[in-house]
Each structure stands twice: as structure tokens, then as C-alpha cells.
Scaffold this motif. Structure first.
Motif, PDB file in Angstrom:
ATOM      1  N   ALA A 101      19.843  79.521  45.849  1.00 33.09           N
ATOM      2  CA  ALA A 101      21.149  79.691  45.216  1.00 33.09           C
ATOM      3  C   ALA A 101      22.254  79.146  46.112  1.00 33.09           C
ATOM      4  O   ALA A 101      23.209  78.518  45.635  1.00 33.09           O
ATOM      5  CB  ALA A 101      21.388  81.167  44.904  1.00 33.09           C
ATOM      6  N   THR A 102      22.128  79.369  47.412  1.00 33.98           N
ATOM      7  CA  THR A 102      23.104  78.835  48.360  1.00 33.98           C
ATOM      8  C   THR A 102      23.078  77.311  48.358  1.00 33.98           C
ATOM      9  O   THR A 102      24.131  76.656  48.401  1.00 33.98           O
ATOM     10  CB  THR A 102      22.819  79.364  49.773  1.00 33.98           C
ATOM     11  N   ALA A 103      21.878  76.737  48.305  1.00 33.33           N
ATOM     12  CA  ALA A 103      21.750  75.274  48.286  1.00 33.33           C
ATOM     13  C   ALA A 103      22.409  74.694  47.041  1.00 33.33           C
ATOM     14  O   ALA A 103      23.093  73.665  47.104  1.00 33.33           O
ATOM     15  CB  ALA A 103      20.279  74.881  48.347  1.00 33.33           C
ATOM     16  N   VAL A 104      22.218  75.346  45.882  1.00 34.04           N
ATOM     17  CA  VAL A 104      22.842  74.893  44.643  1.00 34.04           C
ATOM     18  C   VAL A 104      24.362  74.953  44.766  1.00 34.04           C
ATOM     19  O   VAL A 104      25.078  74.018  44.395  1.00 34.04           O
ATOM     20  CB  VAL A 104      22.364  75.748  43.456  1.00 34.04           C
ATOM     21  N   THR A 105      24.873  76.055  45.314  1.00 31.77           N
ATOM     22  CA  THR A 105      26.314  76.238  45.456  1.00 31.77           C
ATOM     23  C   THR A 105      26.917  75.172  46.372  1.00 31.77           C
ATOM     24  O   THR A 105      27.976  74.594  46.069  1.00 31.77           O
ATOM     25  CB  THR A 105      26.623  77.636  46.009  1.00 31.77           C
ATOM     26  N   GLU A 106      26.264  74.895  47.479  1.00 34.48           N
ATOM     27  CA  GLU A 106      26.792  73.907  48.420  1.00 34.48           C
ATOM     28  C   GLU A 106      26.725  72.496  47.842  1.00 34.48           C
ATOM     29  O   GLU A 106      27.629  71.682  48.071  1.00 34.48           O
ATOM     30  CB  GLU A 106      26.041  74.006  49.738  1.00 34.48           C
ATOM     31  N   HIS A 107      25.662  72.208  47.089  1.00 37.15           N
ATOM     32  CA  HIS A 107      25.583  70.893  46.440  1.00 37.15           C
ATOM     33  C   HIS A 107      26.706  70.753  45.415  1.00 37.15           C
ATOM     34  O   HIS A 107      27.361  69.703  45.331  1.00 37.15           O
ATOM     35  CB  HIS A 107      24.226  70.716  45.769  1.00 37.15           C
ATOM     36  N   ALA A 108      26.938  71.809  44.639  1.00 31.73           N
ATOM     37  CA  ALA A 108      28.012  71.778  43.646  1.00 31.73           C
ATOM     38  C   ALA A 108      29.371  71.607  44.310  1.00 31.73           C
ATOM     39  O   ALA A 108      30.240  70.891  43.805  1.00 31.73           O
ATOM     40  CB  ALA A 108      27.983  73.057  42.814  1.00 31.73           C
ATOM     41  N   ARG A 109      29.559  72.266  45.453  1.00 24.71           N
ATOM     42  CA  ARG A 109      30.826  72.130  46.172  1.00 24.71           C
ATOM     43  C   ARG A 109      31.032  70.677  46.622  1.00 24.71           C
ATOM     44  O   ARG A 109      32.138  70.139  46.514  1.00 24.71           O
ATOM     45  CB  ARG A 109      30.858  73.077  47.368  1.00 24.71           C
ATOM     46  N   ALA A 110      29.971  70.056  47.124  1.00 24.10           N
ATOM     47  CA  ALA A 110      30.079  68.674  47.584  1.00 24.10           C
ATOM     48  C   ALA A 110      30.406  67.723  46.436  1.00 24.10           C
ATOM     49  O   ALA A 110      31.120  66.730  46.618  1.00 24.10           O
ATOM     50  CB  ALA A 110      28.774  68.252  48.269  1.00 24.10           C
ATOM     51  N   GLN A 111      29.894  68.036  45.226  1.00 27.21           N
ATOM     52  CA  GLN A 111      30.124  67.184  44.064  1.00 27.21           C
ATOM     53  C   GLN A 111      31.338  67.623  43.248  1.00 27.21           C
ATOM     54  O   GLN A 111      31.657  67.001  42.236  1.00 27.21           O
ATOM     55  CB  GLN A 111      28.877  67.202  43.159  1.00 27.21           C
ATOM     56  N   ARG A 112      31.996  68.722  43.673  1.00 26.29           N
ATOM     57  CA  ARG A 112      33.157  69.279  42.978  1.00 26.29           C
ATOM     58  C   ARG A 112      32.820  69.708  41.558  1.00 26.29           C
ATOM     59  O   ARG A 112      33.600  69.546  40.616  1.00 26.29           O
ATOM     60  CB  ARG A 112      34.344  68.300  43.000  1.00 26.29           C
ATOM     61  N   TYR A 113      31.630  70.288  41.386  1.00 20.15           N
ATOM     62  CA  TYR A 113      31.224  70.886  40.119  1.00 20.15           C
ATOM     63  C   TYR A 113      31.800  72.295  40.022  1.00 20.15           C
ATOM     64  O   TYR A 113      32.172  72.911  41.028  1.00 20.15           O
ATOM     65  CB  TYR A 113      29.703  70.976  40.014  1.00 20.15           C
ATOM     66  N   SER A 114      31.814  72.835  38.805  1.00 18.21           N
ATOM     67  CA  SER A 114      32.274  74.200  38.574  1.00 18.21           C
ATOM     68  C   SER A 114      31.195  75.010  37.873  1.00 18.21           C
ATOM     69  O   SER A 114      30.404  74.471  37.102  1.00 18.21           O
ATOM     70  CB  SER A 114      33.547  74.209  37.722  1.00 18.21           C
ATOM     71  N   PHE A 115      31.180  76.315  38.141  1.00 15.30           N
ATOM     72  CA  PHE A 115      30.251  77.242  37.485  1.00 15.30           C
ATOM     73  C   PHE A 115      31.027  78.153  36.541  1.00 15.30           C
ATOM     74  O   PHE A 115      32.223  78.385  36.708  1.00 15.30           O
ATOM     75  CB  PHE A 115      29.540  78.112  38.523  1.00 15.30           C
ATOM     76  N   SER A 116      30.322  78.723  35.569  1.00 18.36           N
ATOM     77  CA  SER A 116      30.938  79.686  34.650  1.00 18.36           C
ATOM     78  C   SER A 116      30.638  81.121  35.052  1.00 18.36           C
ATOM     79  O   SER A 116      31.121  82.057  34.417  1.00 18.36           O
ATOM     80  CB  SER A 116      30.434  79.445  33.220  1.00 18.36           C
ATOM     81  N   GLY A 117      29.851  81.312  36.090  1.00 18.58           N
ATOM     82  CA  GLY A 117      29.502  82.650  36.554  1.00 18.58           C
ATOM     83  C   GLY A 117      28.736  82.571  37.860  1.00 18.58           C
ATOM     84  O   GLY A 117      28.566  81.482  38.434  1.00 18.58           O
ATOM     85  N   PRO A 118      28.259  83.699  38.369  1.00 20.40           N
ATOM     86  CA  PRO A 118      27.520  83.711  39.636  1.00 20.40           C
ATOM     87  C   PRO A 118      26.259  82.850  39.557  1.00 20.40           C
ATOM     88  O   PRO A 118      25.627  82.739  38.504  1.00 20.40           O
ATOM     89  CB  PRO A 118      27.158  85.192  39.815  1.00 20.40           C
ATOM     90  N   VAL A 119      25.885  82.257  40.676  1.00 23.82           N
ATOM     91  CA  VAL A 119      24.674  81.443  40.736  1.00 23.82           C
ATOM     92  C   VAL A 119      23.477  82.355  41.024  1.00 23.82           C
ATOM     93  O   VAL A 119      23.471  83.097  42.006  1.00 23.82           O
ATOM     94  CB  VAL A 119      24.784  80.360  41.825  1.00 23.82           C
ATOM     95  N   VAL A 120      22.491  82.297  40.144  1.00 30.83           N
ATOM     96  CA  VAL A 120      21.306  83.142  40.268  1.00 30.83           C
ATOM     97  C   VAL A 120      20.067  82.265  40.108  1.00 30.83           C
ATOM     98  O   VAL A 120      19.989  81.447  39.182  1.00 30.83           O
ATOM     99  CB  VAL A 120      21.289  84.253  39.198  1.00 30.83           C
ATOM    100  N   VAL A 121      19.096  82.442  40.997  1.00 29.58           N
ATOM    101  CA  VAL A 121      17.812  81.738  40.923  1.00 29.58           C
ATOM    102  C   VAL A 121      16.695  82.772  40.845  1.00 29.58           C
ATOM    103  O   VAL A 121      16.665  83.711  41.640  1.00 29.58           O
ATOM    104  CB  VAL A 121      17.596  80.817  42.142  1.00 29.58           C
ATOM    105  N   ARG A 122      15.811  82.615  39.885  1.00 32.83           N
ATOM    106  CA  ARG A 122      14.665  83.518  39.712  1.00 32.83           C
ATOM    107  C   ARG A 122      13.378  82.717  39.785  1.00 32.83           C
ATOM    108  O   ARG A 122      13.293  81.609  39.256  1.00 32.83           O
ATOM    109  CB  ARG A 122      14.730  84.247  38.361  1.00 32.83           C
TER     110      ARG A 122
END
Length: 242
Positions: free
Chosen positions: A82-103
Motif C-alpha cells: 500500500a505504501t509503494a502504491v501511494t508513493e508511486h501515485a505521489r510521483a505521478q501526481r495521481y489522486s485517490f478517492s479513499g484510503p489505499v488498501v491492499v488485500r
């Protein structure tokens, strides 16, 4: 070194350390990280000027053998992914609609070494802020240096796991305060906390009221935790009454 490279090296150190003998699998954590990055990139959608929305809920289906090998450290791995997804999104300036969760989920039909990634956009009260710029539609709460975008009208902050933003601070209550967006303004309301809340140096209490209006740059203090509000507005009125 890129974000993914740093993550891969971090996971490799874990896998090659205490888990090396116990958790050897044809599916490697770095493969999962790469697959999540591809999933984010291929499912991104431009929803407005400067705003590209990506999924925030991910399910990784694994075969029985691979799932069993990861089971003893599943929570830690999911958190790192989940942290890796968040950091990749930050680098690409993506936005989320809610908390990042990986199952991680077992699928008896998958062979060892084969996995599948599924994703969805799930709305929540708060999302990791992947852009340094707050907007009026999506203001940002900076909690001890970590940024979150407000994606709904109400955001609860406290020590309890049910809160939208959980703080590891013994000086805070389980449900300490609530930040509310309504009627074109944002307010903070103390939820009857034990140690109280201060906004820009002024304590919220029963005598003066437990609610205060927030302006761009307002600093909220709860326990040892500092929250800075970024409104994205260029014309907040600092003289507005509490």
C-alpha cells in the motif's frame, strides 16, 4: 533511485533475512509491487484539470501454495505494498478517492507462481495526498508531516482504529476531533476529548465553544500531534469569528 527500486530493495532485505528460509515462493513481493504499479497506471482516469483518479482498493489473488507462504507476514506485506502504491501515485501526481488498501486472497484455482490483481475505486473519508497542492474541492490535512486529502464532508482524527486518520499518540482520545466541511467553510469540533484541542494557540473548551473555523494554514494541536489545514483557497478571511 526510484520509489519502486527503493521498495524492492527493502522487501528483498526482509525476504533474504529472517524470512528467507521459511518463505520461498515462485511469486515474489517485488512482482506484486510491479503488478500494482501497472494496475494503477493502466486504470488511471483524468477527471478534471490537474486531477487523475486511480483505484485505491486492491485485491491480489494467489494460489494456495503462494498464499500459505505469505500468510505469516501478510499484514506487513500488504502495508508495504500500500505504501509503494501511494508513493508511486505521489510521483505521478495521481489522486485517490479513499484510503489505499491492499488485500491478499487465496484462490484455489490459481497455480503456484500465478497471481491476479483486481482493483476498485472506493470512496472514503480521507485519502493519501499525492499532490502538494490543495484545492477548494479537496483540501489537505497535514498530520505530523504526512498529508491526506479530505474526500468527504467529515473526517475524524484520533487514536482509535475506527477513525479516518489514526494517530499513534497516547495524549489523544480514541475519537478526539472531527473536521467538517459544510456551507463553504471548514470547522474543527472537539469530540469531548480528555486532553482537549487547540487551534492556532486557542484552546477549544466548553466555555469558549468546542468548535472553531479553519483557515488556510490553521494549526490544530491534539496531544503531541500537530495538524495543519491547507484549504486550497487564496482568499480565506482570517478575521472571521469563531
Amino acid at each position: 533511485m526510484g520509489v519502486l527500486d527503493r521498495f524492492e530493495r527493502s522487501v528483498e532485505r526482509v525476504v533474504n533475512g529472517v524470512f528467507a528460509k521459511a518463505f520461498k515462493s515462485e511469486v515474489q513481493p517485488v512482482e506484486l509491487a510491479s503488478a500494482l504499479r501497472r494496475e494503477v497506471d493502466t486504470t488511471s482516469a483524468v477527471v478534471g484539470p490537474g486531477r487523475t483518479l486511480v483505484p485505491n482498493a486492491f485485491t491480489i489473488d494467489l494460489g494456495p501454495a503462494d498464499h500459505e507462504r505469505f500468510s505469516s507476514w501478510e499484514d506487513a506485506l500488504a502495508a508495504e505494498l500500500a505504501t509503494a502504491v501511494t508513493e508511486h501515485a505521489r510521483a505521478q501526481r495521481y489522486s485517490f478517492s479513499g484510503p489505499v488498501v491492499v488485500r491478499l486472497q487465496r484462490d484455489d484455482e490459481l497455480a503456484t507462481g500465478v497471481f491476479r490483481v483486481r482493483s476498485a475505486r472506493v470512496r472514503g473519508g480521507i485519502a493519501p495526498a499525492t499532490s502538494a497542492v490543495a484545492t477548494p474541492a479537496h483540501p489537505v490535512l497535514e498530520v505530523d508531516g504526512r498529508s491526506y486529502q479530505m474526500t468527504s464532508e467529515r473526517t475524524v482524527i484520533g487514536r482509535g482504529s475506527e477513525c479516518d486518520v489514526v494517530v499513534d499518540d497516547p495524549g489523544t482520545s480514541r475519537r478526539h476531533l472531527e473536521v467538517v466541511r459544510s456551507g463553504g467553510r471548514t470547522t474543527v469540533h472537539d469530540l469531548g476529548s480528555t486532553n482537549g484541542t487547540s487551534v492556532d494557540g486557542r484552546r477549544l473548551d466548553d466555555a469558549g465553544g468546542r468548535t472553531a473555523v479553519l483557515h488556510d494554514g490553521s494549526r490544530i494541536q491534539l496531544g503531541r500531534t500537530t495538524v495543519v489545514f491547507h484549504s486550497g483557497e487564496s482568499s480565506d478571511n482570517p478575521d472571521e469569528e469563531w
